[in-house]
Design a protein around this motif. Structure first.
Motif, PDB file in Angstrom:
ATOM      1  N   GLN A 186       0.834  -1.205   0.000  1.00 51.42           N
ATOM      2  CA  GLN A 186       0.000   0.000   0.000  1.00 51.42           C
ATOM      3  C   GLN A 186       0.868   1.254   0.000  1.00 51.42           C
ATOM      4  O   GLN A 186       1.583   1.531   0.959  1.00 51.42           O
ATOM      5  CB  GLN A 186      -0.923  -0.038   1.220  1.00 51.42           C
ATOM      6  N   GLY A 187       0.788   1.993  -1.090  1.00 51.92           N
ATOM      7  CA  GLY A 187       1.602   3.198  -1.243  1.00 51.92           C
ATOM      8  C   GLY A 187       1.018   4.399  -0.510  1.00 51.92           C
ATOM      9  O   GLY A 187      -0.128   4.388  -0.061  1.00 51.92           O
ATOM     10  N   THR A 188       1.837   5.435  -0.440  1.00 53.52           N
ATOM     11  CA  THR A 188       1.464   6.633   0.331  1.00 53.52           C
ATOM     12  C   THR A 188       0.267   7.378  -0.258  1.00 53.52           C
ATOM     13  O   THR A 188      -0.387   8.158   0.431  1.00 53.52           O
ATOM     14  CB  THR A 188       2.679   7.577   0.454  1.00 53.52           C
ATOM     15  N   GLU A 189      -0.039   7.123  -1.539  1.00 54.07           N
ATOM     16  CA  GLU A 189      -1.188   7.798  -2.174  1.00 54.07           C
ATOM     17  C   GLU A 189      -2.511   7.389  -1.562  1.00 54.07           C
ATOM     18  O   GLU A 189      -3.533   8.036  -1.736  1.00 54.07           O
ATOM     19  CB  GLU A 189      -1.258   7.432  -3.669  1.00 54.07           C
ATOM     20  N   ALA A 190      -2.503   6.241  -0.871  1.00 55.80           N
ATOM     21  CA  ALA A 190      -3.740   5.611  -0.402  1.00 55.80           C
ATOM     22  C   ALA A 190      -4.468   6.436   0.649  1.00 55.80           C
ATOM     23  O   ALA A 190      -3.857   7.190   1.405  1.00 55.80           O
ATOM     24  CB  ALA A 190      -3.398   4.244   0.197  1.00 55.80           C
ATOM     25  N   GLY A 191      -5.776   6.229   0.723  1.00 58.94           N
ATOM     26  CA  GLY A 191      -6.560   6.782   1.823  1.00 58.94           C
ATOM     27  C   GLY A 191      -6.354   5.944   3.063  1.00 58.94           C
ATOM     28  O   GLY A 191      -6.009   4.769   2.986  1.00 58.94           O
ATOM     29  N   GLY A 192      -6.567   6.540   4.231  1.00 57.24           N
ATOM     30  CA  GLY A 192      -6.408   5.817   5.499  1.00 57.24           C
ATOM     31  C   GLY A 192      -4.958   5.797   5.956  1.00 57.24           C
ATOM     32  O   GLY A 192      -4.117   6.560   5.450  1.00 57.24           O
ATOM     33  N   HIS A 193      -4.646   4.914   6.924  1.00 56.95           N
ATOM     34  CA  HIS A 193      -3.282   4.857   7.471  1.00 56.95           C
ATOM     35  C   HIS A 193      -2.318   4.454   6.372  1.00 56.95           C
ATOM     36  O   HIS A 193      -2.527   3.458   5.689  1.00 56.95           O
ATOM     37  CB  HIS A 193      -3.214   3.838   8.619  1.00 56.95           C
ATOM     38  N   THR A 194      -1.276   5.217   6.233  1.00 60.58           N
ATOM     39  CA  THR A 194      -0.382   4.970   5.105  1.00 60.58           C
ATOM     40  C   THR A 194       1.023   5.443   5.437  1.00 60.58           C
ATOM     41  O   THR A 194       1.221   6.307   6.288  1.00 60.58           O
ATOM     42  CB  THR A 194      -0.955   5.655   3.846  1.00 60.58           C
ATOM     43  N   LEU A 216      -0.779  -7.770  -3.943  1.00 66.18           N
ATOM     44  CA  LEU A 216      -1.712  -6.831  -4.574  1.00 66.18           C
ATOM     45  C   LEU A 216      -1.143  -5.433  -4.409  1.00 66.18           C
ATOM     46  O   LEU A 216      -0.511  -5.142  -3.391  1.00 66.18           O
ATOM     47  CB  LEU A 216      -3.093  -6.890  -3.899  1.00 66.18           C
ATOM     48  N   ALA A 217      -1.380  -4.562  -5.392  1.00 71.14           N
ATOM     49  CA  ALA A 217      -0.958  -3.166  -5.263  1.00 71.14           C
ATOM     50  C   ALA A 217      -2.151  -2.356  -4.757  1.00 71.14           C
ATOM     51  O   ALA A 217      -3.287  -2.589  -5.170  1.00 71.14           O
ATOM     52  CB  ALA A 217      -0.500  -2.626  -6.617  1.00 71.14           C
ATOM     53  N   ALA A 218      -1.869  -1.409  -3.849  1.00 71.76           N
ATOM     54  CA  ALA A 218      -2.929  -0.547  -3.316  1.00 71.76           C
ATOM     55  C   ALA A 218      -2.394   0.870  -3.211  1.00 71.76           C
ATOM     56  O   ALA A 218      -1.207   1.085  -2.989  1.00 71.76           O
ATOM     57  CB  ALA A 218      -3.371  -1.033  -1.941  1.00 71.76           C
ATOM     58  N   GLY A 219      -3.300   1.831  -3.364  1.00 66.30           N
ATOM     59  CA  GLY A 219      -2.899   3.233  -3.257  1.00 66.30           C
ATOM     60  C   GLY A 219      -2.812   3.849  -4.625  1.00 66.30           C
ATOM     61  O   GLY A 219      -1.921   3.512  -5.419  1.00 66.30           O
ATOM     62  N   GLY A 220      -3.766   4.728  -4.926  1.00 64.91           N
ATOM     63  CA  GLY A 220      -3.710   5.451  -6.191  1.00 64.91           C
ATOM     64  C   GLY A 220      -4.321   4.698  -7.357  1.00 64.91           C
ATOM     65  O   GLY A 220      -4.071   5.054  -8.513  1.00 64.91           O
ATOM     66  N   ILE A 221      -5.135   3.677  -7.084  1.00 63.29           N
ATOM     67  CA  ILE A 221      -5.710   2.890  -8.184  1.00 63.29           C
ATOM     68  C   ILE A 221      -7.227   3.075  -8.200  1.00 63.29           C
ATOM     69  O   ILE A 221      -7.934   2.619  -7.290  1.00 63.29           O
ATOM     70  CB  ILE A 221      -5.326   1.403  -8.062  1.00 63.29           C
ATOM     71  N   ALA A 222      -7.703   3.767  -9.234  1.00 65.46           N
ATOM     72  CA  ALA A 222      -9.140   4.034  -9.343  1.00 65.46           C
ATOM     73  C   ALA A 222      -9.599   3.966 -10.792  1.00 65.46           C
ATOM     74  O   ALA A 222     -10.736   4.308 -11.097  1.00 65.46           O
ATOM     75  CB  ALA A 222      -9.460   5.412  -8.758  1.00 65.46           C
ATOM     76  N   SER A 223      -8.713   3.532 -11.688  1.00 66.20           N
ATOM     77  CA  SER A 223      -9.086   3.432 -13.105  1.00 66.20           C
ATOM     78  C   SER A 223      -8.436   2.186 -13.694  1.00 66.20           C
ATOM     79  O   SER A 223      -7.494   1.619 -13.110  1.00 66.20           O
ATOM     80  CB  SER A 223      -8.586   4.663 -13.878  1.00 66.20           C
ATOM     81  N   GLY A 224      -8.921   1.792 -14.877  1.00 64.16           N
ATOM     82  CA  GLY A 224      -8.364   0.623 -15.550  1.00 64.16           C
ATOM     83  C   GLY A 224      -6.905   0.836 -15.940  1.00 64.16           C
ATOM     84  O   GLY A 224      -6.105  -0.103 -15.906  1.00 64.16           O
ATOM     85  N   ARG A 225      -6.561   2.076 -16.285  1.00 61.85           N
ATOM     86  CA  ARG A 225      -5.165   2.345 -16.656  1.00 61.85           C
ATOM     87  C   ARG A 225      -4.247   2.145 -15.457  1.00 61.85           C
ATOM     88  O   ARG A 225      -3.151   1.587 -15.558  1.00 61.85           O
ATOM     89  CB  ARG A 225      -5.018   3.779 -17.181  1.00 61.85           C
TER      90      ARG A 225
END
Ligand code: FMN
Length: 372
Positions: A186-194, A216-225
């Motif tokens: 989970q990268g720093t872009e993510a919402g919540g504790h990061t 799994l990758a998390a943080g900053g992912i909200a589109s198919g690209r």
């Protein structure tokens, strides 16, 4: 799209939808991805009712839960625990929050008994785990810290996947030693504790040390690209949190959702002023007040939540009724992708769009590699 994660989780799409709203979790699972319920703020009775409801909605489709799980499940009287924690809150902090509420004219919520965050209480976590394991969950995630041995053993015996969020390499090494089945970088872009490392840097770093354990990758992912980019980094799928806050089914107050729709990707910050640990959220007058000279430093977890949660209850209620100054303070956890929210959409549509656009992008990239 078949990946080690779709094999492990028994789902069609390499996508997890993390949210506290049972309806979002159900819609994501029904759409062929994996819905995971953020269960930390619920009582055991609430969690039981919600998991029963989710199961009625999803049929045979898998789903999971996410909890804040302490290293030890010491028992003890809940009232004593809360009283002893409350006694540790300095008067300076109590006065600061009272003055802030008075400055913004936030009304009291008369007759409302505030229930402290359950994650402060290991006894409740033990009950929450009993509830979770009495249902047919397929995954349990530990939000902060390494999953303790008692959890890993119980999950393995029940055939439940153990997942853990990591923000840096050292976390991942500890989680792998503890025997987790799935890592979420989970990268720093993510919402919540990061943490402080970006998803682009963190994901390949964790993939490289994870061996056979899918990441799994998390943080900053909200589109198919963005999903395709995560797969390109070696992730076996993506774990999305913020994007569901732009769903119709999400239970965040309408005032919060409106602020999210108006926000840009520059409008979040990491702040310890809500829980005592840095968590990414929408910037508001609340944070400016805690930055003022003379404001106290946030208390450690769980004291800060105990201090500020009743104030947030008041702010949310006042903002919901259109109180202008409460709207200045209003905020919630969200990642930098908030800048991409265009309108509220059904969670099933968000799921389908993410997967379809990811597939399209992967095909385009395949063409690029072939020089077409
Ligand atoms: C509103 C909100 C609350 C969150 N609460 C938790 C939590 O209780 N437990 C947890 O493991 N992660 C929590 N997270 C982090 C998510 O699990 C996820 O890693 C993150 O949202 C991914 O990045 P994104 O926000 O850019 O999608 C939360 C995220 C958001 C947006």
């Amino acid at each position: 799209m078949r990946t080690p994660f779709t094999e492990l989780a028994g789902v069609e799409h390499p996508l997890v939808g993390f949210n506290r709203s049972p309806a979002v979790v159900a819609e994501v699972s029904r759409a062929g991805a994996l819905g995971v319920l953020a269960a930390t703020a619920y009582t055991p009775e609430e969690l039981d009712a919600q998991l029963t409801w989710i199961e009625e909605q999803v049929g045979a489709q898998p789903y999971g839960v996410d909890l804040l799980i302490p290293a030890k499940l010491a028992g003890g009287d809940r009232n004593d625990l809360v009283a002893s924690l409350r006694a540790q809150i300095p008067g300076e902090h109590i006065r600061f929050v009272e003055q802030l509420m008075a400055k913004y004219g936030i009304p009291e919520r008369n007759g409302r008994e505030y229930t402290p965050a359950v994650n402060a209480d290991p006894g409740i976590v033990s009950e929450l785990l009993d509830v979770a394991f009495s249902h047919r969950i397929s995954l349990i995630a530990s939000a902060l810290g390494t999953p303790p041995a008692y959890l890993v053993e119980r999950a393995k015996a029940a055939g439940v996947t153990v997942a853990a969020l990591v923000g840096k390499r050292a976390h991942a090494e500890r989680q792998l030693d503890a025997g987790v089945d799935l890592l979420i970088a989970q990268g720093t872009e993510a919402g919540g504790h990061t943490g402080t490392i970006a998803t682009m840097i963190l994901t390949p770093e964790i993939v490289d040390i994870a061996g056979d354990v899918p990441v799994l990758a998390a943080g900053g992912i909200a589109s198919g690209r963005q999903m395709a980019a995560a797969l390109a980094l070696g992730a076996a799928g993506v774990w999305c949190g913020s994007v569901w806050l732009s769903s119709e089914e999400d239970i965040a107050p309408a005032a919060v959702k409106q602020k999210f729709l108006a926000a840009t990707s520059s409008d979040t910050l990491r702040s310890a002023t809500r829980t005592g640990k840095p968590a990414r959220q929408l910037r508001s007058a609340w944070h400016d007040e805690w930055d003022e000279p003379g404001a106290p430093a946030p208390l450690p977890m769980p004291l800060q939540s105990l201090l500020v949660q009743p104030a947030w209850d008041r702010i949310d209620a006042a903002a919901e009724s259109g109180h202008v100054r409460a709207l200045e303070l209003e905020s919630f956890y969200v990642g930098q992708v908030v800048g991409s929210f265009g309108r509220l959409r059904p969670a099933a549509e968000i799921t389908r769009d993410l997967v379809d656009a990811c597939r399209t992008r992967l095909v385009e990239l395949g063409g690029l590699a072939e020089g077409s």
